[in-house]
Design an enzyme around this catalytic site. Structure first.
Site, short mmCIF file in Angstrom:
data_model
loop_
_atom_site.label_atom_id
_atom_site.label_comp_id
_atom_site.label_asym_id
_atom_site.label_seq_id
_atom_site.Cartn_x
_atom_site.Cartn_y
_atom_site.Cartn_z
N LYS A 252 36.38 76.39 -45.78
CA LYS A 252 35.60 77.27 -45.91
C LYS A 252 36.09 78.48 -46.83
O LYS A 252 37.15 78.78 -46.93
CB LYS A 252 35.39 77.99 -44.50
CG LYS A 252 34.78 77.15 -43.65
CD LYS A 252 34.57 77.85 -42.30
CE LYS A 252 33.97 76.80 -41.31
NZ LYS A 252 32.60 76.48 -41.41
N ASP A 322 33.63 69.80 -43.31
CA ASP A 322 33.24 70.98 -42.49
C ASP A 322 32.31 70.74 -41.84
O ASP A 322 31.63 71.41 -41.19
CB ASP A 322 33.13 72.17 -43.57
CG ASP A 322 32.82 73.33 -42.94
OD1 ASP A 322 33.45 73.51 -41.79
OD2 ASP A 322 32.31 74.20 -43.31
N ARG A 326 29.12 67.72 -35.69
CA ARG A 326 28.10 66.71 -35.32
C ARG A 326 29.48 65.24 -34.94
O ARG A 326 28.79 64.50 -34.05
CB ARG A 326 27.25 66.22 -36.37
CG ARG A 326 27.82 65.85 -37.71
CD ARG A 326 27.20 65.93 -39.09
NE ARG A 326 26.83 67.50 -39.07
CZ ARG A 326 26.18 67.80 -40.16
NH1 ARG A 326 25.48 66.99 -40.99
NH2 ARG A 326 25.92 69.31 -40.50
#
Length: 471
Positions: A252, A322, A326
Site C-alpha cells: 500500500k 493486497d 477475499r
C-alpha cells in the site's frame, strides 16, 4: 451506567430533544426555531432549578431514529463534560415511532455516544454519569424495561466492535483477537473453537495460511457457536479479520497506514453481533466465523503469481497480494457450508471501489437471494447502519479470468472492483445457501465525533448482523 425508566423530575440535568417550532413552555423554557434545528452541538438552559441540554432534531416530518441516536449521543457527551452523576433523557413528542423504539434508541445511543477510546492517554476525560433515567412527558413507560435492556445491549455490542478495531496494532494480533473472543464468551451460552497451526493445514484453510505467511503472528480461524434454538434456520455470520494489512508485496502506498489495523472491521462486527445475541439470550441458531491474519512482508510472504488451491477444489491465481480479504473469506465461507448454514452473511472492509461508489456513510450489499437481501435491508433500516444493494452482474465474471487457475483474485482493469470482489466470493458459497455480502470499507471509521459514532472505529455492522440473525 445504570438505566431505568421513570418520570421527569425538576432539579436533574435533563437532555431535551426538540423539533423546530416545538413548544416546551410547560418546562419553563421559551425556545426559538434555531434551537430545534439539527446541529452538532447543544445549548444549555437553566430553568426552575433544572439544567436542560437542549438539542435540535430538525423537522418532525423528517425525523428518524438515527437522528435521535445522534441527539442522545451529543447529550451524553455534554453530560460527561459537565461532570454530573444523574441524567434524565426525555423522549421526543409527536413522532410516528412507538415508545418501545424510542426507549431502545435512548439506551443504544447513550452507550454509543458515551464511549471514548482513551485507555492509552495520560490525561483521560473520565465519565461521572452513573444513572440515566428515561422519561416521557406524554405517556407512561411501564412495561418497556425489555426495550431499555435491549437497547443497552445493542449499544454494548457496538462498543465492543469499536474497541477491537481501535486497539493499536501491537496490542491486537490474530491470537490476541482469539484470546479476547474466548474470554468474552465464557459462561455466555456460546462455545468457541480455534483452529491454528497444524489444524489449519489439516483442514486445508489454504487462503488463510497463504495470507498469514509473511507475519511472525500466525493466522487463526475462530468459530463461535450459539445454537440457542436449533429449530431456527442455521445462520453463519462471517467476518474478515485482518488485524493489520500492509498489502503484502503489493505494498500500500500511503503516508499514514495506521488505520489498516481496522481491516478487521468485519471480524469486530461479528464479535459484537455474537455478544448481542448471547446477552439477549436470543432464540437463534447462529455460528460466527472469523478468519484472522496479518498481511505483511518477509521472505516467506505470499507472492503475485502463486496459486492457492482451496479445499472445495477451486484454484486461485494471485495477481495482487493486497486483494487478500477475499482469500481468507473464501475459507470461512467454505466452512459455513460444511457446518450446514442455510444462510450466510459475510462482512468485510473489502474494497476501496465500494467506498468510492457509495462514500463513507453506507456499505455495499450483494446477495444471491431476495429474501436475504430484504432481511439485511430491514435490519439496516432498524439499526441505522445503511446499505445499498449493488448487482452481482454475471457478465463481469469474465474479468476474473486466469489462464492458469479457475480464477484470479483481482479483476482485469480498474472498473467494477466491488462487484468483481463479490463475484469472487460467490464461488465459495454453497449451491443452496442463501448468501449476502456486505462491503463496509466506507463506514469503517470517522475522523471526529460528529454523530453517535465517536472519533475512530464506528463499530459498524455489529447491530446490523445481530438484528439480521433474529429475522
Amino acid at each position: 451506567m445504570n438505566f431505568n425508566l421513570g418520570t421527569y423530575q425538576a432539579g436533574k440535568t435533563t437532555i431535551l430533544p426538540v423539533f423546530i417550532g416545538q413548544n416546551v413552555e410547560k418546562l419553563g423554557l421559551k425556545l426559538s426555531d434555531y434551537h430545534g434545528k439539527k446541529k452538532d452541538h447543544v445549548v444549555w438552559f437553566d430553568a426552575e432549578g433544572t439544567r436542560f441540554v437542549v438539542i435540535g432534531l430538525g423537522d418532525v416530518k423528517k425525523f428518524d431514529l438515527n437522528k435521535f441516536r445522534d441527539v442522545v449521543a451529543f447529550g451524553a457527551r455534554a453530560a460527561r463534560k459537565e461532570g454530573v452523576s444523574d441524567v434524565t433523557v426525555l423522549l421526543p413528542e409527536g413522532t410516528s415511532f412507538s415508545n418501545e423504539d424510542l426507549v431502545h434508541t435512548v439506551a443504544e445511543g447513550y452507550v454509543m455516544g458515551e464511549y471514548q477510546f482513551n485507555k492509552y492517554k495520560a490525561n483521560k476525560e473520565e465519565s461521572t454519569v452513573k444513572n440515566i433515567t428515561v422519561a416521557s412527558l406524554d405517556g407512561d413507560l411501564t412495561g418497556l424495561e425489555g426495550a431499555l435492556n435491549r437497547g443497552k445491549i445493542y449499544g454494548e455490542g457496538t462498543v465492543i466492535a469499536r474497541e477491537l478495531n481501535n486497539e493499536p496494532t501491537n496490542k491486537m494480533r490474530p491470537f490476541d483477537l482469539a484470546d479476547y473472543v474466548v474470554n468474552l464468551f465464557k459462561d455466555s451460552g456460546a462455545t468457541v473453537e480455534l483452529f491454528k497451526g497444524a489444524e489449519l493445514e489439516e483442514k486445508q484453510y489454504n487462503g488463510l495460511i497463504a495470507v498469514g505467511r509473511g507475519s511472525a503472528h500466525k493466522p487463526v480461524m475462530i468459530k463461535i457457536n450459539f445454537q440457542n434454538d436449533t429449530s431456527k434456520q442455521a445462520t453463519a455470520l462471517v467476518g474478515k479479520g485482518l488485524t493489520f494489512d500492509v498489502g503484502g508485496y503489493s505494498l500500500k502506498l500511503s503516508r499514514d497506514l495506521s488505520d489498516m489495523r481496522m481491516d478487521m472491521g468485519g471480524a469486530a462486527a461479528t464479535v459484537g453481533a455474537m455478544y448481542i445475541l448471547t446477552r439477549l439470550n436470543a432464540p437463534v441458531n447462529v455460528v460466527g466465523i472469523i478468519a484472522s491474519a496479518e498481511n505483511l512482508i518477509d521472505n516467506n510472504a505470499l507472492l503475485p503469481g502463486e496459486i492457492i488451491e482451496y479445499r472445495n477444489g477451486k484454484s486461485v491465481s494471485i495477481g495482487n497480494t493486497d486483494a487478500e480479504g477475499r482469500l481468507v473469506l473464501a475459507d470461512a465461507l467454505i466452512l459455513s457450508q460444511e457446518i450446514g448454514a442455510e444462510r450466510v452473511i459475510d462482512i468485510a472492509t473489502l474494497t476501496g471501489a465500494c467506498m468510492r461508489a457509495l462514500g463513507s456513510k453506507m456499505s455495499g450489499l450483494f446477495a444471491n437471494d431476495e429474501s436475504v437481501a430484504n432481511a439485511v435491508k430491514e435490519a439496516a433500516n432498524y439499526t441505522g447502519e445503511k446499505v445499498w444493494e449493488l448487482p452481482l452482474f454475471d457478465e463481469y465474471e469474465d474479468l476474473l479470468y486466469s489462464p492458469i487457475a479457475d480464477m484470479a483474485n483481482i479483476g482485469s482493469g480498474d472498473l467494477a472492483g466491488a462487484i468483481t470482489a463479490a463475484l469472487f466470493l460467490r464461488n465459495f458459497v454453497g449451491e443452496n445457501q442463501k448468501w449476502a455480502h456486505v462491503d463496509m470499507a466506507g463506514p469503517m471509521a470517522v475522523n471526529r465525533s460528529h454523530s453517535y459514532s465517536n472519533e475512530g472505529a464506528t463499530g459498524y455492522g455489529a447491530r446490523l448482523l445481530a438484528d439480521f440473525a433474529q429475522r
